[in-house]
Design a protein around this motif. Structure first.
Motif, PDB file in Angstrom:
ATOM      1  N   ARG A  36      11.524 -12.538  -9.837  1.00  0.00           N
ATOM      2  CA  ARG A  36      10.186 -13.151  -9.912  1.00  0.00           C
ATOM      3  C   ARG A  36      10.330 -14.633  -9.598  1.00  0.00           C
ATOM      4  O   ARG A  36      11.069 -15.343 -10.275  1.00  0.00           O
TER       5      ARG A  36
ATOM      6  N   LEU B 172       0.607 -12.842  -6.954  1.00  0.00           N
ATOM      7  CA  LEU B 172       1.015 -12.277  -5.675  1.00  0.00           C
ATOM      8  C   LEU B 172       1.911 -13.270  -4.970  1.00  0.00           C
ATOM      9  O   LEU B 172       1.563 -14.441  -4.828  1.00  0.00           O
TER      10      LEU B 172
ATOM     11  N   ASP C 197      10.893  -6.213  -6.596  1.00  0.00           N
ATOM     12  CA  ASP C 197      11.932  -5.389  -7.201  1.00  0.00           C
ATOM     13  C   ASP C 197      12.715  -4.789  -6.050  1.00  0.00           C
ATOM     14  O   ASP C 197      12.138  -4.443  -5.022  1.00  0.00           O
TER      15      ASP C 197
ATOM     16  N   MET D  76      15.772  -0.039  -1.270  1.00  0.00           N
ATOM     17  CA  MET D  76      14.313  -0.159  -1.307  1.00  0.00           C
ATOM     18  C   MET D  76      13.935  -1.524  -1.861  1.00  0.00           C
ATOM     19  O   MET D  76      14.599  -2.056  -2.739  1.00  0.00           O
TER      20      MET D  76
ATOM     21  N   ARG E 245      10.271  -3.675  -3.072  1.00  0.00           N
ATOM     22  CA  ARG E 245       8.835  -3.552  -3.344  1.00  0.00           C
ATOM     23  C   ARG E 245       8.310  -4.925  -3.725  1.00  0.00           C
ATOM     24  O   ARG E 245       8.779  -5.540  -4.675  1.00  0.00           O
TER      25      ARG E 245
ATOM     26  N   SER F 185       0.030  -7.180  -1.123  1.00  0.00           N
ATOM     27  CA  SER F 185      -0.643  -5.977  -0.649  1.00  0.00           C
ATOM     28  C   SER F 185      -0.107  -5.589   0.720  1.00  0.00           C
ATOM     29  O   SER F 185       0.309  -6.444   1.501  1.00  0.00           O
TER      30      SER F 185
ATOM     31  N   VAL G 205       0.974  -1.882  -2.752  1.00  0.00           N
ATOM     32  CA  VAL G 205       1.939  -2.963  -2.577  1.00  0.00           C
ATOM     33  C   VAL G 205       2.738  -2.755  -1.297  1.00  0.00           C
ATOM     34  O   VAL G 205       2.914  -1.641  -0.816  1.00  0.00           O
TER      35      VAL G 205
ATOM     36  N   THR H 100      14.731   4.793  -7.583  1.00  0.00           N
ATOM     37  CA  THR H 100      13.549   5.032  -6.766  1.00  0.00           C
ATOM     38  C   THR H 100      12.276   4.806  -7.561  1.00  0.00           C
ATOM     39  O   THR H 100      11.311   4.233  -7.073  1.00  0.00           O
TER      40      THR H 100
ATOM     41  N   ALA I  60      11.974   3.380 -10.851  1.00  0.00           N
ATOM     42  CA  ALA I  60      11.844   2.239 -11.750  1.00  0.00           C
ATOM     43  C   ALA I  60      11.039   1.097 -11.162  1.00  0.00           C
ATOM     44  O   ALA I  60      10.188   0.525 -11.849  1.00  0.00           O
ATOM     45  N   PRO I  61      11.253   0.769  -9.903  1.00  0.00           N
ATOM     46  CA  PRO I  61      10.479  -0.345  -9.370  1.00  0.00           C
ATOM     47  C   PRO I  61       8.985  -0.105  -9.389  1.00  0.00           C
ATOM     48  O   PRO I  61       8.207  -1.029  -9.546  1.00  0.00           O
ATOM     49  N   SER I  62       8.589   1.159  -9.244  1.00  0.00           N
ATOM     50  CA  SER I  62       7.160   1.415  -9.214  1.00  0.00           C
ATOM     51  C   SER I  62       6.518   1.059 -10.542  1.00  0.00           C
ATOM     52  O   SER I  62       5.299   0.895 -10.628  1.00  0.00           O
TER      53      SER I  62
ATOM     54  N   CYS J 250       7.222  -1.616 -12.110  1.00  0.00           N
ATOM     55  CA  CYS J 250       7.370  -3.060 -12.302  1.00  0.00           C
ATOM     56  C   CYS J 250       6.430  -3.836 -11.394  1.00  0.00           C
ATOM     57  O   CYS J 250       5.280  -4.017 -11.725  1.00  0.00           O
ATOM     58  N   VAL J 251       6.924  -4.221 -10.246  1.00  0.00           N
ATOM     59  CA  VAL J 251       6.054  -5.022  -9.375  1.00  0.00           C
ATOM     60  C   VAL J 251       4.839  -4.199  -8.977  1.00  0.00           C
ATOM     61  O   VAL J 251       4.967  -3.052  -8.588  1.00  0.00           O
ATOM     62  N   ASP J 252       3.706  -4.796  -9.104  1.00  0.00           N
ATOM     63  CA  ASP J 252       2.490  -4.095  -8.702  1.00  0.00           C
ATOM     64  C   ASP J 252       1.435  -5.133  -8.367  1.00  0.00           C
ATOM     65  O   ASP J 252       1.575  -6.304  -8.703  1.00  0.00           O
ATOM     66  N   LEU J 253       0.398  -4.681  -7.715  1.00  0.00           N
ATOM     67  CA  LEU J 253      -0.714  -5.579  -7.469  1.00  0.00           C
ATOM     68  C   LEU J 253      -1.476  -5.752  -8.773  1.00  0.00           C
ATOM     69  O   LEU J 253      -1.564  -4.824  -9.568  1.00  0.00           O
ATOM     70  N   PRO J 254      -2.042  -6.930  -8.984  1.00  0.00           N
ATOM     71  CA  PRO J 254      -2.927  -7.065 -10.143  1.00  0.00           C
ATOM     72  C   PRO J 254      -4.055  -6.051 -10.031  1.00  0.00           C
ATOM     73  O   PRO J 254      -4.467  -5.692  -8.929  1.00  0.00           O
TER      74      PRO J 254
ATOM     75  N   PRO K 141      -7.915  -1.832  -4.353  1.00  0.00           N
ATOM     76  CA  PRO K 141      -9.211  -1.448  -3.787  1.00  0.00           C
ATOM     77  C   PRO K 141     -10.196  -1.041  -4.882  1.00  0.00           C
ATOM     78  O   PRO K 141      -9.817  -0.390  -5.858  1.00  0.00           O
TER      79      PRO K 141
ATOM     80  N   ASP L   1      -3.605 -13.399   0.509  1.00  0.00           N
ATOM     81  CA  ASP L   1      -3.538 -12.089   1.155  1.00  0.00           C
ATOM     82  C   ASP L   1      -4.705 -11.233   0.671  1.00  0.00           C
ATOM     83  O   ASP L   1      -5.567 -11.689  -0.080  1.00  0.00           O
ATOM     84  N   MET L   2      -4.719 -10.003   1.126  1.00  0.00           N
ATOM     85  CA  MET L   2      -5.850  -9.131   0.824  1.00  0.00           C
ATOM     86  C   MET L   2      -6.049  -8.958  -0.675  1.00  0.00           C
ATOM     87  O   MET L   2      -7.183  -8.995  -1.189  1.00  0.00           O
ATOM     88  N   ALA L   3      -4.956  -8.798  -1.397  1.00  0.00           N
ATOM     89  CA  ALA L   3      -5.085  -8.600  -2.839  1.00  0.00           C
ATOM     90  C   ALA L   3      -5.670  -9.850  -3.502  1.00  0.00           C
ATOM     91  O   ALA L   3      -6.472  -9.752  -4.438  1.00  0.00           O
ATOM     92  N   GLN L   4      -5.274 -11.007  -3.037  1.00  0.00           N
ATOM     93  CA  GLN L   4      -5.817 -12.238  -3.605  1.00  0.00           C
ATOM     94  C   GLN L   4      -7.302 -12.380  -3.291  1.00  0.00           C
ATOM     95  O   GLN L   4      -8.096 -12.795  -4.149  1.00  0.00           O
TER      96      GLN L   4
ATOM     97  N   ARG M 201      -9.348  -9.924  -2.750  1.00  0.00           N
ATOM     98  CA  ARG M 201     -10.031  -8.949  -3.616  1.00  0.00           C
ATOM     99  C   ARG M 201     -10.153  -9.470  -5.039  1.00  0.00           C
ATOM    100  O   ARG M 201     -11.186  -9.330  -5.691  1.00  0.00           O
TER     101      ARG M 201
END
Lengths: 509, 600
Positions: free
Chosen positions: A384, A391, A397, A423, A425, A429, A436, B14, B16-18, B20-24, B29, B129-132, B134
């Motif tokens: 981080r 963002l 990760d 991988m 991530r 977006s 993501v 494979t 674990a990361p899902s 963790c990091v994610d879009l707010p 959408p 970016d798009m997420a920001q 949104r």
């Protein structure tokens, strides 16, 4: 996206730049104060494989020195080296190219690199020894490939080390590091490249402590900026060092061994087996400064920053045929999150990185029996950056897992096969704005080899043929600019030749 | 054996990361929703994103603080971080500058404004970016604000050059004799209008149409435009730069000054691309409307295709009352109104009012020789009812365009009001009273509340964060007060308009500068009533009477309260509805029947 890749690649390049082979570096970097190839096998050698390894590596001159040990002072010059060279085709008429998308991907397709070391070893009295180490590193590409006679050369070691009984001191410019994950070409716990000094002390009960303090001031406006000013007298201009912000790093490492010794039995009837436990910490400081914005000519404040890192490692070795396993854990905050050979690219709005963090777990190992050897490595890393924004291209990760079985054919030949997955991530977006941004790739390689020095996954030199096929998903492809064929091709081929060697290096004894 | 032991690790790596990091959550959408009841209830606040607030220093790429022709660092996160400021001001809808990826810079001027499009499908990374994006829009919706996006269909950025001398490279200037060659001295980036299309020529004479050559300069994102057909030469007219705005062919087919390449909007593929590219933004971000740039440079048939297609596609997904209003930079009221008919746009900027009211009347409040009387305002408003569309657009916002002009005093394309009014803040605040109480949707340019007084572009695009987002200034509090009144009294938003006093007088006459209009009934409901009285004269107090005649209201024998005045003075109309009030220079009154007065 391009910036993200640049960062990733820069981290990767930093890793490549400090590349050393598997257990080889452990004797020195893992045992910063011992670092003497001629030391007794039971000394403070933290090298993961069996202590007998040191005996095998002991040069002939050292044996002569042993024979003449009563003739003091005595000394000798040593030459050591590490190197690897590869050439490959992508089977489409181009050169083979690394496809990694994480900071520490598999090294199977890594680029060429070499180090040569000149070393002076002296024994002044029975308990007083010194070592003067000079290591030059050569970065690709090399002359026969480019026709370009210029060469990127770096001074990777330039230091003097003195040992007096159980204590060791060193001062100079040095790569100073612990155990690596050979298949990822990465030192997951400690990997310092500073100008500074250190001290170490052997403690009772097979324990040692090492302290180091060093600094770096990278050639980057974040840490170094030279501006021109009107000369105070006469005509013309003078250079003024406007930004002078070295990163100061202190490290402390405590290592404890569990293994048989003359005064104790830890493993029944097995003097080769051992365990080691490492606790490690770093502190980083960066002073405040004032930078002149090259676009506006206005001064901009650079705030002070700091960071810390804690980590631990458990290592186990059988003492037989270089079999070992390591487990690493590390957590860092602030500026310590960033590789010492890199600078942050993103910041909080106060322009610090105090909110940055990194957590990782990693593993490495090798097991050999009969005609089979298996090497493995892998990690999970949660990075981080220091930016306030949820963002960021530098919030991600990532992970990588690689497994390389070696099938030995006789004493000098073999075939290695390797499978890996990686991988990353991002907290960004994706192109469609649906989720993501992430990418992954799977690789498989086959590598027949000739090992003149004998059977073993870590025997060197090793001459290889290799073929690697990489399947890259849409996310991995999207990390590249549309003009880059890597943004379009789902499958990459890598067919080539490579060689790797190391011998008589203080970094890789 | 080993592989089996390693398999769980592979799975962990494979999966674990899902976790963790994610879009707010607010960056993901969202289903679209209709956030607006009646657009006349809204007040638009125009924001140049680059100039409003810098919420993330990490997208401050090549910013040059203080150089207003260059990027300054504002972004969508900065906007999101300061929604409280906008709420306190009282406006209800944000019009944000274009979000799409632009050519970075041209001739040492940056695309901080967003009008130099290169890729209609990607966000401008200077802003996020798009997420920001949104996240910002969702946050705005959550506090009751709507978001309107600025779009351009007429042209793209300077993405190609005309190879007029056939040498294959972009020449800033090429020269000719003007004899056998018509060329004297022109730029291949921005050549003058040629009715036969920009021509190539050699020393021997003309050589046919100059090839269009897309530029490949990734360092400033000057690369072939996207998506699809926009990256081909046939998507552009290629006639060169407009020289005479009075020549329809030039206006419709010519490149926009600055080398902005005119798009061949008559091509069905281009129309489809524009509809899809821009509607996708509304879909992805849950936008509430489009402000459309340079509409008079695009043929009517395009709007008759574009607007219905956007409305229908959004309505099918639950987004109704999607506002589309255009910018026709022209004082011709008839021309403005032409875009509000035949299933085109819901409204347009009231440029004729910008000139005839804010310039002619308010800017010159202290100059009787230059000031025009308020009768000009009455005539203009009356004319609008003839020129502008009388029927709401099918599937549109449900309001007749003539009842919903987009009223503005100034914007990013003209000098700020205070610049033209020579710093006369009384004129500004009086004009704001008109803007906030007249029929239509008020549109306030950011910084007006901070008394920004910049001249023409880019001096009128000041950095707002240098003010510290102060909310204590007199103009800020005046706007805020007007917004509260507008919200409290439906007549000021939805009521019909009747001018009951206007005057040609601008000097020392009894009623010089007086304008009075009732907002009553209509969609505000029977009985809703407000009377606005303004004195636009900057030199004297005036009254609503002249030569023995007194202003007549529709509210006989009624006690009226001036809700704009904190002291809430009262006035009683005569039995015949007459009301004589004296209004100080450059002041206004908002009179509401005492029985209707509510707390703001």
């Amino acid at each position: 996206m391009r910036r993200t890749l640049t960062v990733s690649v820069s981290v990767l390049l930093a890793a490549i730049a400090t590349a050393t082979p598997a257990f080889a570096q452990e004797a020195d970097a893992g045992a910063p104060i011992a670092a003497d190839a001629a030391a007794p096998a039971t000394a403070l050698d933290t090298k993961t494989p069996a202590p007998s390894k040191v005996e095998e590596a002991k040069p002939d001159d050292a044996k002569k020195d042993d024979a003449k040990k009563d003739e003091l002072p005595s000394g000798r010059f040593e030459f050591g080296a590490y190197g690897r060279v590869r050439i490959a085709s992508d089977l489409r008429g181009g050169t083979g190219r690394t496809a990694n998308i994480v900071a520490y991907g598999t090294r199977i397709d890594e680029d060429s690199y070499a180090e040569i070391e000149l070393r002076r070893e002296d024994t002044w009295k029975k308990d007083i020894r010194t070592r003067v180490v000079t290591t030059l590193a050569f970065f690709p590409q090399f002359f026969h490939f480019t026709g370009n006679a210029t060469q990127q050369i770096a001074m990777r070691n330039l230091y003097v080390q003195g040992t007096y009984g159980p204590a060791t001191l060193w001062v100079g410019s040095r790569m100073y590091r612990g155990d690596d994950i050979y298949l990822l070409n990465w030192w997951p716990l400690d990997n310092q490249n500073t100008v500074g000094g250190g001290a170490g002390l052997k403690l009772p009960k097979d324990t040692m402590v090492a302290f180091h303090m060093g600094m770096q001031r990278l050639d980057n406006a974040y840490q170094t900026q030279v501006i021109q000013a009107v000369a105070p007298s006469g005509f013309g201009v003078v250079d003024v060092l406007k930004v002078d912000r070295p990163r100061i790093i202190e490290t402390l490492k405590l290592t404890h061994f569990l293994r048989n010794a003359p005064d104790r039995q830890v493993f029944q009837n097995n003097d080769k087996m051992g365990l080691k436990f490492i606790v490690y910490g770093e502190a980083h400081q960066l002073a405040a400064g004032t930078q002149k914005d090259p676009l506006t000519g206005k001064d901009r404040a650079l705030p002070e920053d700091s960071g810390w890192l804690v980590g631990a490692q458990i290592g186990y070795w059988t003492g037989e045929r270089d079999s070992f396993a390591h487990l690493f854990f590390r957590h860092a905050r602030g500026i310590a999150v960033y590789d010492p050979l890199a600078v942050p690219q993103t910041f909080a709005n106060d322009r610090t990185v105090s909110g940055a963090s990194e957590t990782l777990v990693a593993l490495a190992g090798n097991y050999e029996t009969g005609i089979l050897g298996v090497q493995w490595g892998g990690y999970l890393r949660f990075f981080r950056d220091g930016s306030d924004a949820p963002l960021s291209k530098d919030k991600f990760d990532e992970g990588s897992l690689v497994l390389r079985p070696n099938f030995f054919i006789g004493e000098h030949f073999g075939v290695a096969v390797e499978g890996s997955y990686q991988m990353r991530r991002y907290a960004l977006s994706d192109a469609n704005g649906e989720g993501v941004k992430q990418g992954g790739l799977t690789r498989f390689g086959i590598m027949p080899f000739f090992s003149p020095s004998g059977r073993g996954s870590f025997k060197r030199p090793q001459l290889r043929m290799l073929y690697v096929i990489t399947a890259r998903d849409g996310g991995a492809r999207s990390l590249y600019a549309p003009e880059d064929v890597f943004s379009q091709r789902k499958v990459e081929h890598f067919l080539g030749l490579s060689a790797e060697w190391w011998f008589n290096s203080s970094s890789y004894p | 054996m080993k592989l089996r032991k390693l398999f769980p690790l592979l799975v962990m790596m494979t999966l674990a990361p899902s976790a963790c990091v994610d879009l707010p959550e607010d960056g993901k959408p969202q289903p679209m929703k209709t956030w607006v009841d009646d657009w006349r209830d809204e007040v638009i606040y125009q924001v140049l994103v680059d100039r409003f607030a810098d919420g993330d220093v990490n997208n401050d790429y090549l910013v040059r603080p203080g150089a207003l022709a260059r990027y300054q660092g504002g972004d969508w996160k900065g906007l999101q971080d300061h929604l409280d400021y906008i709420k306190e001001l009282g406006v209800t809808t944000l019009w944000i500058s274009p979000v799409i990826k632009n050519v970075e810079t041209d001739a040492d001027v940056d695309a901080y404004h967003g009008y130099w499009a290169q890729d209609l499908t990607q966000t401008n990374p200077h802003f996020g970016d798009m997420a920001q994006l949104r996240s910002f829009v969702r946050a705005a919706h959550q506090v009751g604000l709507k978001v309107v996006l600025d779009i351009v269909t007429n042209h793209m950025g300077q993405v190609f050059f005309y190879d007029m001398n056939l040498n294959g490279k972009a020449d800033i200037y090429i020269g000719g004799t003007g004899g056998t060659s018509p060329v004297t001295r022109v730029s291949e980036f921005d050549p003058d209008w040629d009715p036969t299309g920009v021509q190539a020529s050699t020393s021997l004479g003309l050589a046919g149409r100059a090839p269009v050559v897309f530029i490949q300069d990734p360092s400033i994102n000057r690369v072939p435009p996207q998506p699809g057909i926009l990256g081909t030469a046939r998507a552009y007219h290629g006639f060169g730069r407009i020289l005479n705005y009075d020549v329809p062919a030039q206006t419709m087919l010519g490149d926009f000054p600055g080398g902005l390449k005119d798009v061949a909007t008559e091509l069905p593929e281009v129309r489809a691309t524009m509809v899809d590219a821009y509607t996708r933004w509304a879909e992805q971000v849950d936008l509430d409307g489009f402000r459309i740039d340079t509409v008079k440079h695009v043929e009517h048939e395009f709007w008759q295709t574009f607007a219905p297609a956007v409305r229908q596609r959004l309505a099918a997904q639950g987004k109704n009352k999607f506002l589309m209003f255009g910018e026709a930079f022209d004082g011709n009221d008839e021309l403005l109104g032409s875009f509000t008919k035949n299933n085109e746009l819901d409204s347009v900027f009231y440029f004729s009012q910008h000139y005839q009211v804010f310039r002619d009347v308010f800017h010159n409040a202290k100059d009787a020789k230059k000031q025009r009387g308020t009768d000009q305002i009455e005539r203009l408003w009356t004319t609008r009812y003839k020129n502008w569309g009388a029927e709401p657009m099918p599937d549109g916002v449900g309001i007749a365009p003539r009842k919903m002009p987009i009223n503005f005093m100034d914007n990013h394309d003209v000098a700020r009001f205070l610049f033209d009014a020579k710093g006369d803040v009384d004129a500004l605040r009086n004009a704001l009273t008109l803007l906030s109480t007249e029929e239509g949707i008020p549109c306030i340019y950011y910084g007006t509340e901070q008394d920004f007084a910049g001249g023409n572009d880019p001096a009128n695009r000041e950095v707002l964060w240098n003010t510290g987002f102060a909310t204590s200034g007199d103009t800020f509090r005046h706007v805020s007060k007007l917004m509260r009144l507008r919200k409290a009294y439906p007549a000021l938003r939805r009521g019909d308009t009747k001018v009951i006093w206007s005057s040609p007088d601008v000097a020392t006459e009894e009623d010089a500068g007086i304008l009075a209009y009732e907002r009553a009934g209509g969609d505000a409901g029977a009985g809703a009533y407000a009377l606005v009285v303004l004195n636009t004269n900057g030199l004297k107090e005036s009254v609503t009477a002249k030569d023995g005649a007194t202003m007549k209201t529709a509210m006989p024998g009624t006690v009226m309260v001036d809700v704009l005045d904190p002291k809430r003075p009262t006035f009683t109309t005569g039995a015949d509805g007459s009301l004589r009030v004296s209004v100080p220079a450059q002041r206004g009154m908002i009179l509401v029947p005492q029985a209707q007065v509510v707390s703001e």
